[in-house]
Enzyme design. Structure first.
Site, short mmCIF file in Angstrom:
data_model
loop_
_atom_site.label_atom_id
_atom_site.label_comp_id
_atom_site.label_asym_id
_atom_site.label_seq_id
_atom_site.Cartn_x
_atom_site.Cartn_y
_atom_site.Cartn_z
CB CYS A 91 24.82 22.81 -14.00
SG CYS A 91 23.78 22.76 -12.61
CG HIS A 130 22.34 20.16 -16.66
ND1 HIS A 130 23.02 19.47 -15.62
CD2 HIS A 130 21.17 20.52 -16.20
CE1 HIS A 130 23.28 19.58 -14.92
NE2 HIS A 130 21.95 20.79 -13.98
CG ASN A 173 22.42 18.46 -11.29
OD1 ASN A 173 23.24 18.94 -11.89
ND2 ASN A 173 21.33 19.46 -10.93
O1 UT7 Z 1 21.51 22.07 -12.46
C1 UT7 Z 1 21.25 22.63 -11.55
C2 UT7 Z 1 19.14 22.83 -11.86
N1 UT7 Z 1 18.30 22.82 -10.97
C3 UT7 Z 1 17.23 22.30 -11.69
O2 UT7 Z 1 16.90 22.24 -12.50
C4 UT7 Z 1 16.23 22.20 -10.39
C5 UT7 Z 1 14.71 22.63 -10.72
N2 UT7 Z 1 13.80 22.41 -10.10
C6 UT7 Z 1 13.26 20.92 -9.66
O3 UT7 Z 1 13.78 19.70 -9.91
C7 UT7 Z 1 12.30 21.06 -9.05
O4 UT7 Z 1 11.29 22.33 -8.58
C8 UT7 Z 1 11.98 20.28 -7.97
C9 UT7 Z 1 12.39 18.51 -7.80
C10 UT7 Z 1 13.60 20.80 -7.26
C11 UT7 Z 1 10.91 20.07 -6.85
O5 UT7 Z 1 10.34 19.60 -7.55
P1 UT7 Z 1 8.74 20.57 -7.45
O6 UT7 Z 1 7.85 19.25 -8.35
O7 UT7 Z 1 8.56 21.93 -7.82
O8 UT7 Z 1 8.38 20.12 -6.03
P2 UT7 Z 1 7.45 21.50 -5.12
O9 UT7 Z 1 8.85 22.61 -4.90
O10 UT7 Z 1 6.44 21.92 -5.38
O11 UT7 Z 1 7.30 20.55 -3.73
C12 UT7 Z 1 6.03 19.82 -3.82
C13 UT7 Z 1 6.45 19.64 -2.20
C14 UT7 Z 1 6.42 20.76 -1.11
O12 UT7 Z 1 5.02 19.78 -0.48
P3 UT7 Z 1 3.97 21.11 0.15
O13 UT7 Z 1 4.50 23.05 -0.06
O14 UT7 Z 1 3.56 20.85 -1.15
O15 UT7 Z 1 3.90 20.24 1.62
C15 UT7 Z 1 7.67 20.02 -0.62
O16 UT7 Z 1 8.22 20.60 0.55
O17 UT7 Z 1 7.04 18.28 -2.10
C16 UT7 Z 1 7.53 18.55 -0.94
N3 UT7 Z 1 9.40 17.97 -1.29
C17 UT7 Z 1 9.32 16.83 -1.03
N4 UT7 Z 1 9.06 15.60 -0.69
C18 UT7 Z 1 9.36 14.59 -0.51
C19 UT7 Z 1 9.78 18.80 -1.30
N5 UT7 Z 1 11.01 18.38 -1.50
C20 UT7 Z 1 10.53 16.88 -0.98
C21 UT7 Z 1 11.37 15.82 -1.24
N6 UT7 Z 1 10.87 14.74 -0.05
N7 UT7 Z 1 12.66 15.72 -1.23
#
Ligand code: UT7
Length: 330
Positions: A112, A257, A287
């Site tokens: 990226c 980005h 993204n």
């Molecule tokens: O260019 C590449 C660079 N990549 C990035 O910059 C990504 C960086 N990371 C992020 O932006 C975030 O970590 C994410 C957007 C990927 C995830 O957000 P988060 O606030 O860190 O969520 P999480 O992974 O802590 O998940 C929280 C909850 C989980 O459920 P439980 O375990 O709390 O029950 C996930 O299973 O949200 C759940 N979850 C979703 N729920 C609904 C994960 N994805 C989804 C979804 N819809 N799409």
């Protein structure tokens, strides 16, 4: 100061747009989660175009905006992690399509962050080759090639697209900072095709304990990448500005980005820069990896937000892990 002048910009995104509600039909997600956790509302997804084609469309617009002929271009640098071929490079295929018959052409992969790596490479070529007049920098990506559309934690994030700029040498202000940390390679990766020779005794490759995902879809440890990203944006911007004694407040626009609005908001707070000076388009595109910065830049130049003479900081982070910033006077 030896710098670059950006004389043309262009972008191309596929016509097929997919909403958060559309995503909720294929995985267990909803508009509320995606919007509040990422800021993304829409993404354009590939509907048959090749990566090189999208890059060529963006490049054609950039060349037309620059008012030069393809034959005037001496170098084409294409940033992509999703090229159509192992070989040849996307840059060579685009060169032929454009008729840029006097150019050398090659691809780079800095994930990226690729656009800032490409732009800085362009500047360094211009600085060391007096005969080189114009460089075309393209970033084109089809993330939907290896995103797993059964994995809700990644598939909602990514889109496809392409952006391009034409640059020439100038005496304008310029600074850059590039950094990589390969110890983070394991938090964001996608494996290529496994070897296919008929004598193999194993169906897969032993990549070592760091890369255990067995298939070839994208793996992301979202939390680890998030931690890196929130540090990377302020670190890279400050490092590039400090090199030339520039106050961050003197930068008119930040083109970050476009991965997650919360990452950009955290960086803005850290840098003490209002969000109104950040170009944001992730709500419409998601993204798009290395294409995200040049697409956002082209949109902001086209609608008149970014004006000639203003100082712009491109700043990115991504798989590798990589980060980088380039500060230019547009
Ligand atoms: O260019 C590449 C660079 N990549 C990035 O910059 C990504 C960086 N990371 C992020 O932006 C975030 O970590 C994410 C957007 C990927 C995830 O957000 P988060 O606030 O860190 O969520 P999480 O992974 O802590 O998940 C929280 C909850 C989980 O459920 P439980 O375990 O709390 O029950 C996930 O299973 O949200 C759940 N979850 C979703 N729920 C609904 C994960 N994805 C989804 C979804 N819809 N799409």
């Amino acid at each position: 100061m030896f710098g670059i002048n950006i004389i043309g910009t262009g972008s191309y995104t596929p016509k097929l747009t997919v909403t958060n509600d559309d995503m909720s039909k294929i995985v267990d997600t909803n508009d509320e989660w995606i919007s509040t956790r990422t800021g993304i509302k829409l993404r354009c997804l590939n509907d048959g175009e090749a990566t090189w084609y999208m890059g060529a469309k963006a490049a054609e617009k950039a060349i037309a905006a620059a008012g030069i002929s393809p034959e005037d271009i001496g170098l084409i640098i294409d940033s992509t992690v999703t090229g159509d071929f192992y070989t040849p490079s996307c840059a060579c295929v685009i060169q032929d399509h454009l008729g840029a018959v006097n150019a050398a052409a090659f691809d780079i992969n800095a994930a990226c962050s690729g656009f800032v790596y490409g732009l800085d490479t362009a500047k360094r070529f211009l600085q060391t080759d007096d005969g080189l007049k114009y460089v075309l920098v393209i970033s084109n990506e089809i993330l939907s090639r290896f995103v797993d559309y059964t994995d809700r934690s990644t598939c909602v994030l990514f889109g496809d697209g392409a952006g391009a700029v034409v640059v020439e040498r100038s005496e304008k202000l310029y600074s850059s900072y590039l950094f990589s940390d390969g110890s983070g390679a394991k938090v964001l990766y996608a494996k290529k095709m496994f070897p296919q020779h008929p004598f193999r005794t194993s169906d897969a490759v032993d990549y070592g304990e760091d890369f255990t995902k067995e298939d070839q879809f994208l793996f992301q440890d979202g939390k680890e990448v998030y931690k890196f990203a929130t540090k990377a944006l302020p670190t890279a911007s400050k490092a590039a500005a400090d090199k030339i004694g520039l106050a961050l407040n003197d930068i008119d626009w930040f083109v970050p980005h476009q991965a997650n609005i919360r990452i950009i908001e955290t960086a803005a707070k850290n840098l003490d820069i209002p969000m109104s000076r950040f170009i944001i388009n992730l709500d419409k595109h998601g993204n798009t990896s290395s294409a995200s910065m040049p697409v956002a830049f082209d949109e902001a130049v086209s609608d008149g937000r970014i004006k000639k003479g203003q100082k712009v900081c491109f700043v990115g982070f991504g798989a590798g892990l990589t980060m980088g910033a380039v500060i230019v006077e547009y």
